[in-house]
Design an enzyme around this catalytic site. Structure first.
Site, PDB file in Angstrom:
ATOM      1  N   ARG A   1       0.857  -1.188   0.000  1.00 48.47           N
ATOM      2  CA  ARG A   1       0.000   0.000   0.000  1.00 48.47           C
ATOM      3  C   ARG A   1       0.894   1.239   0.000  1.00 48.47           C
ATOM      4  NH1 ARG A   1      -2.171   3.631   3.785  1.00 48.47           N
ATOM      5  NH2 ARG A   1      -4.366   4.208   3.464  1.00 48.47           N
TER       6      ARG A   1
ATOM      7  N   SER B   1     -12.852  -3.654   1.108  1.00 47.69           N
ATOM      8  CA  SER B   1     -13.173  -2.914   2.323  1.00 47.69           C
ATOM      9  C   SER B   1     -14.690  -2.811   2.461  1.00 47.69           C
ATOM     10  CB  SER B   1     -12.576  -1.508   2.269  1.00 47.69           C
ATOM     11  OG  SER B   1     -11.173  -1.538   2.286  1.00 47.69           O
TER      12      SER B   1
ATOM     13  N   LYS C   1      -5.422   6.301   9.539  1.00 50.52           N
ATOM     14  CA  LYS C   1      -6.659   6.926   9.074  1.00 50.52           C
ATOM     15  C   LYS C   1      -7.438   7.423  10.284  1.00 50.52           C
ATOM     16  CE  LYS C   1      -7.505   4.492   4.709  1.00 50.52           C
ATOM     17  NZ  LYS C   1      -8.508   3.718   3.924  1.00 50.52           N
TER      18      LYS C   1
END
Length: 228
Positions: A44, A113, A143
């Site tokens: 990622r 997700s 996040k």
């Protein structure tokens, strides 16, 4: 005698790479996490020049091939296909899941997700996802504004995955996995696993740990894996 139930995605610690530009540092960290018991990796990267990102992704792919470690590419199923990675992970805005499945083929892993939405998980299971991810379970430094999922939603997701299980060629049942993400550490993961998560996805508490291998070993132990 029927074979035991099988998961479509590896059970255990699912490492997600931090947004590091230093590829040598990242590769070393991945090796340490794998040595500690990490069972799958998601690459990622959100920042960097596209050419640099592709170079790093290919280096990570080559290492994972050598380690026998399943590699999932975040967001970009086209890159996953180009690299012949093991699969892709898609968020809400990362492309049509059915299109990604057609492009990747039936033998690649596809994760999605689902945030705090069991209804979305049900749709993704119908779309042939190999795992559905819920989170954030805890406050997340990566996040900080992420929606929060609950243990009850993990339980609901597990029920959905069981409902959508299919018969495997070996005779047992084969189902999609439930992945939990967001603020998870070796210290707070146990209730999440007890609620039905098959895999815990971790970034900071793994790759930012003072001893990455030790952190991975602690996570692996939560799934009953022997410590080496």
């Amino acid at each position: 005698m029927n074979a035991p139930d099988a998961l479509r995605f590896p059970r255990g610690l699912y490492g997600i790479t931090p947004d590091w530009a230093d590829t040598d540092r990242l590769l070393t960290a991945i090796e340490h996490a794998h040595a500690g018991g990490m069972t799958a990796l998601q690459w990622r990267r959100k920042h960097g020049a596209p050419a640099d990102l592709r170079i790093q992704a290919r280096a990570v792919r080559d290492l994972c091939l050598r380690l026998g470690l399943p590699l999932i590419i975040n967001d970009d199923w086209r890159l996953a296909a180009d690299l012949d990675a093991d699969g892709a992970h898609l968020g809400r805005d990362d492309g049509v899941v059915t299109q990604a499945r057609r492009a990747l083929g039936p033998d690649k892993l596809l994760g999605c997700s689902c945030y705090d939405q069991p209804d979305l998980a049900a749709q993704r299971l119908r779309d042939d996802a190999d795992y559905v991810a819920f989170g954030a379970l805890y406050p997340s430094s990566v996040k900080p504004g992420a929606v929060r999922a609950t243990l009850d939603q993990i339980r609901a997701g597990r029920h959905l995955a069981d409902t959508h299980a299919s018969r495997s060629p070996a005779g047992g049942m084969r189902r999609a996995a439930i992945v939990a993400i967001g603020g998870i550490t070796p210290d707070n993961a146990a209730p999440v696993i007890q609620a039905g998560a098959d895999s815990i996805a971790i970034i900071s508490a793994l790759f930012e740990a003072p001893d990455i291998r030790a952190a991975a070993r602690r996570c692996a132990a939560l799934f009953g894996a022997p410590l080496s």
